[in-house]
Write a protein that holds these residues in place. Structure first.
Motif, PDB file in Angstrom:
ATOM      1  N   SER A   1      -8.400  -7.225  22.127  1.00 54.26           N
ATOM      2  CA  SER A   1      -9.242  -8.026  23.017  1.00 54.26           C
ATOM      3  C   SER A   1      -8.674  -9.401  23.336  1.00 54.26           C
ATOM      4  CB  SER A   1     -10.632  -8.201  22.386  1.00 54.26           C
ATOM      5  OG  SER A   1     -11.251  -6.949  22.192  1.00 54.26           O
ATOM      6  N   TYR A   2      -7.675  -9.856  22.569  1.00 54.52           N
ATOM      7  CA  TYR A   2      -7.161 -11.201  22.754  1.00 54.52           C
ATOM      8  C   TYR A   2      -5.999 -11.241  23.744  1.00 54.52           C
ATOM      9  CZ  TYR A   2      -9.724 -12.854  18.635  1.00 54.52           C
ATOM     10  OH  TYR A   2     -10.708 -13.208  17.737  1.00 54.52           O
ATOM     11  N   PRO A   3      -5.836 -12.363  24.435  1.00 53.45           N
ATOM     12  CA  PRO A   3      -4.628 -12.542  25.238  1.00 53.45           C
ATOM     13  C   PRO A   3      -3.404 -12.608  24.326  1.00 53.45           C
ATOM     14  CG  PRO A   3      -6.307 -14.181  25.818  1.00 53.45           C
ATOM     15  CD  PRO A   3      -6.758 -13.518  24.551  1.00 53.45           C
ATOM     16  N   MET A   4      -2.282 -12.115  24.812  1.00 57.12           N
ATOM     17  CA  MET A   4      -1.032 -12.208  24.064  1.00 57.12           C
ATOM     18  C   MET A   4       0.120 -12.383  25.029  1.00 57.12           C
ATOM     19  SD  MET A   4      -1.096  -9.492  20.873  1.00 57.12           S
ATOM     20  CE  MET A   4       0.539 -10.017  20.347  1.00 57.12           C
TER      21      MET A   4
ATOM     22  N   GLY B   1     -15.680 -11.179  22.281  1.00 57.08           N
ATOM     23  CA  GLY B   1     -16.708 -10.858  23.263  1.00 57.08           C
ATOM     24  C   GLY B   1     -16.139  -9.953  24.330  1.00 57.08           C
ATOM     25  N   ASP B   2     -15.902  -8.719  23.999  1.00 58.61           N
ATOM     26  CA  ASP B   2     -15.218  -7.771  24.879  1.00 58.61           C
ATOM     27  C   ASP B   2     -16.086  -6.518  25.005  1.00 58.61           C
ATOM     28  OD1 ASP B   2     -13.512  -6.082  26.223  1.00 58.61           O
ATOM     29  OD2 ASP B   2     -11.889  -6.179  24.752  1.00 58.61           O
TER      30      ASP B   2
ATOM     31  N   THR C   1     -13.184  -2.887  18.837  1.00 59.85           N
ATOM     32  CA  THR C   1     -13.175  -2.346  17.474  1.00 59.85           C
ATOM     33  C   THR C   1     -11.765  -2.328  16.908  1.00 59.85           C
ATOM     34  OG1 THR C   1     -15.079  -0.967  18.054  1.00 59.85           O
ATOM     35  CG2 THR C   1     -13.904  -0.415  16.037  1.00 59.85           C
ATOM     36  N   TRP C   2     -10.792  -1.961  17.744  1.00 62.20           N
ATOM     37  CA  TRP C   2      -9.412  -1.989  17.262  1.00 62.20           C
ATOM     38  C   TRP C   2      -9.021  -3.403  16.835  1.00 62.20           C
ATOM     39  CZ3 TRP C   2      -6.834   1.375  15.031  1.00 62.20           C
ATOM     40  CH2 TRP C   2      -6.708   2.704  15.464  1.00 62.20           C
ATOM     41  N   SER C   3      -9.454  -4.404  17.599  1.00 58.06           N
ATOM     42  CA  SER C   3      -9.160  -5.797  17.235  1.00 58.06           C
ATOM     43  C   SER C   3      -9.695  -6.111  15.851  1.00 58.06           C
ATOM     44  CB  SER C   3      -9.768  -6.756  18.266  1.00 58.06           C
ATOM     45  OG  SER C   3      -9.253  -6.522  19.562  1.00 58.06           O
ATOM     46  N   CYS C   4     -10.912  -5.670  15.605  1.00 63.37           N
ATOM     47  CA  CYS C   4     -11.559  -5.939  14.327  1.00 63.37           C
ATOM     48  C   CYS C   4     -10.879  -5.171  13.186  1.00 63.37           C
ATOM     49  CB  CYS C   4     -13.038  -5.572  14.425  1.00 63.37           C
ATOM     50  SG  CYS C   4     -14.107  -6.445  13.280  1.00 63.37           S
ATOM     51  N   VAL C   5     -10.513  -3.922  13.445  1.00 67.00           N
ATOM     52  CA  VAL C   5      -9.847  -3.102  12.425  1.00 67.00           C
ATOM     53  C   VAL C   5      -8.503  -3.713  12.035  1.00 67.00           C
ATOM     54  CG1 VAL C   5      -8.694  -0.886  12.043  1.00 67.00           C
ATOM     55  CG2 VAL C   5     -11.005  -0.939  12.994  1.00 67.00           C
ATOM     56  N   ILE C   6      -7.689  -4.063  13.038  1.00 69.00           N
ATOM     57  CA  ILE C   6      -6.361  -4.605  12.750  1.00 69.00           C
ATOM     58  C   ILE C   6      -6.472  -5.949  12.048  1.00 69.00           C
ATOM     59  CG2 ILE C   6      -4.198  -5.402  13.779  1.00 69.00           C
ATOM     60  CD1 ILE C   6      -4.647  -3.337  16.021  1.00 69.00           C
TER      61      ILE C   6
END
Length: 636
Positions: A304-307, A185-186, A193-198
């Motif tokens: 989009s995720y914390p790391m 939810g970003d 989109t990069w999160s989804c692609v990777i």
């Protein structure tokens, strides 16, 4: 009695660390890239021999509550571009531009997406036809997975409904279609989109191996599931794990272990230096807390995720050392486990720091990996002479000294920017203790802590993990009612997921957080959320983050207490080269034979379980009450 197996699968070696409720038993085994389940099960069998006096794989598996597993396979797959071709279908006309703002993004775009990118107009009266044609076109271009992304969840749901209704069923079943708002939810379109692609790229690699390992466990009639350790510090079963969250999970284990060390030693700021076969991973624990970023990045690409804030540099025990334009260069290429360093005898023809330390005398050919692996010094000598000494026009001895110093400087360069006057360097990984003192001196660090479990410390850190889930969902409209309804949906989802993990939600710890994002995608506000709290941000994006945790038993590390210093006994001496024309008789100490308070000074060698620590001149060492090794530099 609770038994937990923690495994950290690296590029060169795989570490196995078992907690039996009273202490740790651990071992290492060579990674088997052709079949990762082979090194996983051979490592577990190997550690069972240490526990029971004889190898008994079935016994240890049936005595174990959970196997928690961390792997570098996601990292390696991305580096090697070993994964499916990804296509993007979007309603955003400029998405390709905003996703390619940096060299790192351009590089990843070219490797994962290339020309497999198409746009559609969500308001087009021929939308249904255009969607089907577009997906067909992407698959013709080679896309094995299609990422669908739109400006808002509503538009994405509209696209989903059309594709589910109109897309040919036989093709839809073989080409997975992934929707970006489902994953994160970003509001930042590029980041989401990069999160989804990777994630789409990593998923098949992780899925094949992890489900294969699960099947082998079922052959042993093991009831408890394999747990995947994630980069947020929690674990979950294979079917409930997001591939993106496995990326850089090993270093997170090291950071959790470092945080545990900071607590028991009362250290305010600790820099983690984890040197494995391929990389040096660096992170910070401040005030006993792991440093994290709200929005992380992978290979320089925002997600989009914390790391956790872990930085990796291509310098490890198997990194190639070569001469480039008359200068010694360390990494980033690695010989890995196959063929490995020249001294392994598997056909390696390139020099590594492992070869250097063998010829310097730091490593003993007969005691490497606790005597389970014999090194070949003649192979190291031939490779270093041919690839380093002769190109530089120097003798072998001079080449060795220069190579070691270049390696110290390369390692120091990975963490020197994080150092302040109060910094303690926690050095671990199979190659960390060998170079800790040399790199610390270059970086200006005067205190180094080497855990007794340094060789498998990231695997040990995994033992501080609980079973957990974190959900992040966009609230359709940022109002009190919508937030409460979204929260109720998350509770229902968590209850279902945790039941599948084997836990009742009522027995878990839960927390909720409301995150408000501005139009620019940056976080404007964040606060704890309780259902019914007033929410009135209709013009902004509201996200609910719901976290649920089922606690597992965890080890307790021994606290450091003051112990009267006594001279450390040695088992003999070793001839170690400290200069091109200088070889010293250096005392050798075995850490497992030392007692708390045993102390000494450099030059010295301390042999730990599966690691060798080099104590340079000017450094003092003492064994702590926990059996760890603490070094201090009197020259700084």
């Amino acid at each position: 009695m609770t038994t937990l197996i923690n495994i950290d699968n690296g590029g060169t070696l795989t570490d196995i660390c078992v907690w039996d409720g009273q202490g740790f038993t651990f071992t290492k085994t060579l990674t088997t890239p052709h079949d990762l389940s082979e090194c996983l099960f051979s490592g577990i069998e190997k550690v069972s021999e240490s526990l029971y006096g004889q190898a008994d794989l079935e016994k240890i598996l049936h005595a174990t509550d959970h196997i928690r597993y961390s792997t570098t396979q996601g990292t390696n797959a991305l580096v090697e571009r070993r994964g499916p071709m990804i296509g993007i279908l979007t309603t955003l006309s400029n998405l390709d531009t905003v996703m390619r703002k940096s060299d790192a993004e351009n590089d990843l775009w070219d490797g994962l997406i290339a020309d497999r990118y198409l746009t559609v107009d969500v308001e087009d009266e021929n939308l249904e036809f255009e969607l089907v044609q577009s997906v067909n076109r992407l698959t013709t271009l080679g896309a094995a997975r299609v990422v669908v992304t739109a400006a808002n969840p509503e538009d994405e749901r509209r696209l989903r409904n059309v594709l589910l209704r109109k897309f040919p069923r036989q093709l839809l079943g073989s080409i997975p279609v992934i929707y970006s708002w489902d994953l994160a939810g970003d509001r930042d379109d590029a980041r989401r989109t990069w999160s989804c692609v990777i994630n789409s790229f990593l998923h098949p690699t992780m899925e094949r191996f992890l489900y294969g390992a699960e099947r082998r466990l079922k052959d042993f009639k093991v009831a408890n599931p394999l747990l995947v350790y994630r980069n947020d510090g929690a674990s979950s079963r294979v079917a409930k794990s997001v591939a993106l969250k496995t990326y850089s999970s090993g270093p997170r284990g090291g950071l959790e272990g470092t945080a545990a060390l900071a607590r028991v030693y009362g250290l305010n700021r600790v820099v983690m230096m984890d040197i494995g076969g391929t990389t040096t991973d660096v992170g910070v624990v401040e005030g006993e807390q792991v440093a994290t970023r709200e929005r992380g990045s992978i290979k320089g690409v925002p997600i989009s995720y914390p790391m956790s804030e872990v930085h990796s540099k291509g310098v490890g025990g198997s990194s190639v050392i070569q001469v480039v334009d008359g200068e010694i260069q360390v990494g980033p290429q690695s010989v890995g486990a196959a063929p490995g360093p020249a001294c392994f005898g598997f056909g390696g023809k390139r020099a590594t720091i492992t070869d250097v330390n063998l010829l310097l005398g730091v490593l003993d050919a007969d005691t490497y990996l606790d005597g389970t692996f014999k090194l070949d010094a003649e192979r190291s000598k031939a490779v270093i002479t041919e690839t380093i000494a002769e190109p530089l026009g120097v003798g072998l001895e001079e080449a060795l000294v220069r190579m070691e110093q270049a390696y110290f400087e390369a390692v120091a360069g990975s963490f020197s920017h994080l150092v302040d006057a109060d910094t303690t360097l926690a050095a671990f990984g199979g190659a960390g203790p060998m170079s800790a003192a040399g790199a610390a001196r270059v970086a200006g660090v005067k205190r180094v802590l080497i855990p007794r479990t340094a060789a498998v410390f990231s695997a040990l850190g995994i033992s501080f993990s609980n079973v957990g889930k974190t959900y992040e969902v966009t609230v359709p409209v940022a109002t009190t009612e919508a937030a409460a309804a979204t929260h109720a949906e998350l509770v229902e989802r968590a209850e279902r997921d945790m039941f599948q993990e084997g836990y009742a939600l009522a027995d878990c710890t839960v927390s909720s957080e409301l995150i408000i994002e501005g139009i620019d995608g940056n976080i404007a506000e964040r606060r704890p959320y309780i259902p019914g709290d007033a929410v009135d941000y209709p013009e902004q994006l509201a996200t609910l983050r719901f976290t649920v945790t089922a606690e597992l038993s965890q080890p307790e590390l021994t606290a450091d207490t003051e112990v009267t210093p006594t001279p450390a006994p040695s088992i003999g001496t070793r001839r170690v080269r400290s200069g091109a024309d200088q070889v010293d008789e250096v005392p050798v100490h075995v850490l497992d034979e030392l007692s708390p308070g045993n102390s000494g000074e450099g030059p010295a060698i301390v042999e730990g379980p599966f690691f060798t620590a080099r104590v340079l001149p000017g450094w003092q060492f003492r064994v702590t009450s926990a059996g760890d090794l603490l070094l201090t530099d009197d020259t700084l």
